[in-house]
Design a protein around this motif. Sequence first.
Motif, PDB file in Angstrom:
ATOM      1  N   LYS A  98       0.272   1.310  10.316  1.00  0.00           N
ATOM      2  CA  LYS A  98       0.799   0.058  10.850  1.00  0.00           C
ATOM      3  C   LYS A  98       1.929   0.318  11.852  1.00  0.00           C
ATOM      4  N   SER A 146      -0.668   3.829   4.819  1.00  0.00           N
ATOM      5  CA  SER A 146      -0.834   2.463   5.324  1.00  0.00           C
ATOM      6  C   SER A 146       0.351   2.068   6.200  1.00  0.00           C
ATOM      7  N   GLY A 164       0.813  -1.203   0.000  1.00  0.00           N
ATOM      8  CA  GLY A 164       0.000   0.000   0.000  1.00  0.00           C
ATOM      9  C   GLY A 164       0.846   1.251   0.000  1.00  0.00           C
TER      10      GLY A 164
END
Length: 109
Positions: free
Chosen positions: A71, A67, A63
């Motif tokens: 994370k 993203s 991504g």
Amino acid sequence: MKKLLFISIVSLFFCNACSFHTHYLQSNSTYFPATNPDKVEIYSHAPDREFIVIGSVAVDVFGDDQSAEKKLKKEVAKIGGHAVINTQMTRMTTAGSRSGLSGVAVRFP
């Protein structure tokens, strides 16, 4: 030949679809309770305030940059971090869009 092509495509899909994360706690690091990922701050340098180093952390996701950031914040929050300093971003676009983000997880006293 078709079977080999199919296996190659499926393998490529699974390699690109997965993400990984890792963290390395310092040997003298103490346990900290988890924090809220939405409140984890990201710095490209060391902040001008006192902090305690928890350890190194890295993520790699399929991504975009957002993203990877999401994370990373989640992983830092799990180990009790308030921020990530000295972050570095990597991108790979050869077999799909992948983003990586790494840095040092810290906690503010």
